[in-house]
Write a protein that holds these residues in place. Structure first.
Motif: not given
Length: 805
Positions: A55, A81-82, A85, A88-89, A98, A415, A419
């Motif tokens: 970011k 963006t997906e 995310k 991180a998940w 990561q 997941w 989303y």
């Protein structure tokens, strides 16, 4: 106002498993965005590493103490963006770094050593073409991006579509281009140019006429010459006169470009298929985050349900993702999906070259493909607006990644379903017990296809007791009834499939004088004989050595081959049936690119009578002339020290049985076994999944195993067995007080194969129903073992492992 980037650096340790702040140079303000890769200084000295921007933020009181970004690797984000995310998940849920998770989502060509090139596009202006490229189609990126101002200008040109970056792997994938032509003149200027050409110069007039029809578009030079009947010499003349310019046109490497795939139309559905398709379509149209279990017997038409459900998603302007477990399933499945959706389909699996995978990935990212078919890693395909995710043969263990990050594709699919607010369809004739149990509880919605589409019965299954056979006949891989059945199919010009889940010639080499078995020097496993290469091979670490002529222990010449493999079976069958045309399909015969598809195409066209293979032939294959299936040894997996051994045996026998009698001809299955009364074999004989499910669930409940308990496997490995064992006993003492008293800890014990590639493995298995402290405890464990890992001890955490070997 200064801008700061939070960068995830490419240093996979617990200490760096978080973003670091870097200053964005003034020239790149507002141009560096999340998902781009950058080069940053890290640590002391002149070390430079690559990283992902997570970011960016504006800072008004920036004091200038932060290090600045050195270079921009991408002109546009490679992770959206997906994906950021999901990174991180995935890291949190698999206890991985990561940076490792972020790199897992990119094709190998972007993770390897590469040369970065800047290339012209069809809309590059003549000014940019001359100043930046000096007439060339592409230039080395670093040669034109030496200052922040130059990079800023490149970012502007990329946003305008005038340039783009591409990657060339050294000595591997190369970007494929063809020469193209485009006019440099307006329509009025082309008309004016025509009037200056003498009437006899017909080819030049044809050239100008052709350029006028392009309407500013670019066309490959070869296609242009063919269509307008002009030569390369005429093209050169047009270039010299300033009528046109030559440009490099990208050509995607299409692995199926030479495949003759016929277009197909939707088939008429039977009542069960219609109910399933309607319910899935309803969920697609309603953007329901719903998981369906499509449980259908082999040959029940699950694929047609998939295809018509995908069509419903495309009709809504959405995309679709379809996962298949193995490369061997991909050729036939790809043909069916491409036959229905044509060029809208992209393919991702390990059988493609690095260049092909990279090109397919870019097609998906550029939204040029709306349907993706692929194996495990295709679950990360950069699709946007996903309307449906399908996971065929959802029970397959190949959906679980063995190395970090140890993810299961099913969990990633669920997941992404959350989303994108889209349904997931898990399809199988033999669902995993975990999936079927969730459907039983109503967590998943169960859709059932109980009958084959052609209303033909499932094949009759005969169980052959090999103990009795050995008493009647000399030792052989083939029982008398199976040989009679094979000859019968040969006489009737029908095809047979034989499965033996062990490749190679024989399982091991043994000295009859001293009992010595030749083992791998790196692993606790015997070497397998391969006659085609005249070597002994280890199927775990790849060690290879010549076949011994005398015993390495006592020097006796009484060294013999024991056990059997696909190679030996092929040789024996060819001796027994010299007229039979046989194809062998295992890892040894399918190493070369495209070998799977070629062997299957050969068998499908009737060029062979018998297909011999490992479990790769057990699933997904649909050949109407196959009326006999033989399982040469059903006991291969039953003796393994794994609580899923019975489930895997039942699934494999049921799946391979389903290859017989799929069309109008009646099928028959022969299962050879030394354990004819084992419940997995008895239920497989009657194609009774529901009976097996209830029996096996009772066994799991009694033993306290999934799906009644969750499991986590912790492993420690080291070159020194004493260090690995000692560390695991210390870990056990460390874990006990930190976990709930109801949580069960098994071990530590050596793994069943205790040494692989010279490393000794010990394991602890955690079993629990509810463990609130688990995530915190395991994360702390990773932090506290970091120093030991640098000294050679390796700690691994596998959440819900599928194998304990």
């Amino acid at each position: 106002m200064a801008q700061i980037a939070q960068v995830l650096v490419d240093v996979p340790t617990m200490q760096t498993n978080r973003p670091y702040s870097y200053q964005i140079p003034t020239a790149w303000q507002s141009q560096v965005t999340p998902g781009m890769r950058v080069v940053v200084p890290f640590g002391r000295g002149k070390r430079r590493v690559q990283g992902f921007v997570l970011k960016t933020s504006d800072v008004t009181n920036f004091d200038g103490d932060l290090k600045a970004i050195d270079a921009v690797v991408d002109l546009a984000p490679v992770l959206n963006t997906e994906a950021l995310k999901m990174t991180a998940w995935l890291a949190a849920s698999t206890f991985s770094f990561q940076i490792t998770c972020a790199q897992t989502m990119l094709p190998a060509v972007m993770r390897a050593k590469y040369e970065k090139q800047l290339r012209r596009t069809a809309t590059t202006s003549p000014t940019v073409a001359e100043q930046l490229f000096h007439g060339a189609a592409s230039v080395d990126f670093d040669s034109v991006a030496t200052t922040p101002q130059q990079v800023s200008e490149l970012l502007r040109l990329q946003a305008a579509g005038e340039v783009e970056v591409y990657y060339q792997v050294k000595n591997q994938a190369r970007h494929k281009t063809q020469l193209g032509v485009k006019t440099t003149l307006t329509a009025a200027e082309l008309t004016a140019a025509t009037e200056t050409v003498r009437g006899g110069a017909k080819k030049q007039l044809a050239l100008l006429k052709g350029l006028a029809t392009l309407n500013g578009e670019t066309m490959t030079q070869k296609a242009f010459c063919d269509e307008f009947d002009v030569s390369e010499a005429v093209i050169r003349t047009g270039e010299q006169k300033g009528w046109l310019q030559k440009v490099a046109l990208e050509v995607y490497r299409d692995p199926y470009a030479t495949s003759d795939i016929e277009a197909t139309k939707p088939l008429k559905l039977n009542a069960e298929q219609q109910v399933a398709t309607d319910r899935i379509t309803q969920a697609v149209n309603g953007s329901e985050t719903k998981t369906f279990l499509l449980e259908g017997v082999t040959g029940s038409g699950k694929t047609e349900v998939y295809l018509q459900s995908i069509a419903a998603a495309l009709a809504q302007g959405k995309t679709a993702l379809m996962l298949v477990p193995e490369i061997s399933l991909t050729p036939q499945m790809v043909r069916r999906v491409k036959g229905r959706f044509g060029k809208a389909v992209a393919v991702l699996h390990s059988g493609l070259s690095n260049g092909e995978k990279y090109d397919e990935w870019r097609r998906i990212k550029r939204q040029e493909a709306q349907v993706v078919v692929g194996a495990r890693s295709a679950v990360f395909a950069p699709l946007d607006k996903i309307g449906l995710i399908i996971m065929d043969e959802e029970h397959e263990s190949s959906y679980k990644q063995d190395d970090a990050p140890r993810y299961h594709a099913r969990q990633v699919a669920l997941w992404r379903s959350q989303y994108h607010d889209c349904p997931v369809v898990l399809g199988s004739a033999t669902p995993s017990l975990e999936t079927r149990a969730r459907a039983e509880k109503g967590v998943y919605e169960r859709l059932v296809l109980a009958d084959r589409v052609n209303r033909r019965p499932l094949p009759e299954v005969s169980i052959i007791d090999m103990k009795t056979e050995l008493q009647k006949h000399a030792e052989s891989n083939f029982s008398a009834p199976l040989l009679v059945a094979l000859q019968d199919r040969l006489d009737r010009h029908e095809q047979s499939v034989l499965m033996l889940n062990r490749r190679g010639y024989s399982s091991f080499v043994l000295c009859r004088d001293c009992g010595f078995v030749l083992k791998c020097p790196n692993c606790d496993i015997s070497l397998t004989l391969h006659m085609d290469t005249h070597t002994m091979k280890c199927h775990y670490c790849g060690h290879e050595e010549p076949i011994p002529r005398t015993c390495p222990n006592c020097h006796s010449r009484q060294i013999r081959y024991y056990g059997t493999g696909t190679e030996k079976v092929e040789e024996e069958l060819q001796d027994l049936m010299p007229d039979a045309r046989i194809i062998r399909m295992d890892n040894d015969t399918t190493r070369k690119k495209g070998a799977h598809a070629k062997l299957l195409a050969k068998f499908g066209s009737g060029e062979a009578d018998i297909l011999i293979g490992t479990q790769m032939i057990a699933k997904g294959l649909d050949f109407p002339n196959v009326t006999l299936v033989g399982v040469l040894n059903a006991d291969t997996a039953l003796g393994l020290p794994d609580f899923r051994a019975s489930e895997r045996t039942f699934q494999l026998l049921t799946q391979v049985s389903g290859r017989a009698g799929r069309a109008e001809k009646t099928g028959h299955v022969y299962i050879q076994t030394f354990n004819p009364d084992h419940y997995a074999i008895r239920f497989a004989k009657h194609h009774d999944y529901e009976g097996f499910f209830k029996y096996e669930m009772a066994m799991r409940h009694q033993g306290g195993y999934p799906p009644y308990y969750f499991t986590v496997q912790i492993t420690a490995s080291d070159l020194d067995e004493g260090i690995a064992a000692k560390r695991m006993y210390q870990l056990l003492q460390w874990l006990r007080p930190r976990l709930d008293p109801q949580t069960i800890l098994l071990g530590p014990t050596p793994k069943p194969i205790a040494r692989v590639n010279r490393r000794y493995y010990y394991q602890i298995v955690i079993k629990y129903k509810r463990e609130p402290n688990l995530e915190k405890t395991l994360t702390t464990l990773l932090h506290e073992t970091q120093a030991q890992q640098r000294q050679g001890l390796q700690i691994g955490i596998d959440v819900e492992p599928l194998h304990f070997m």
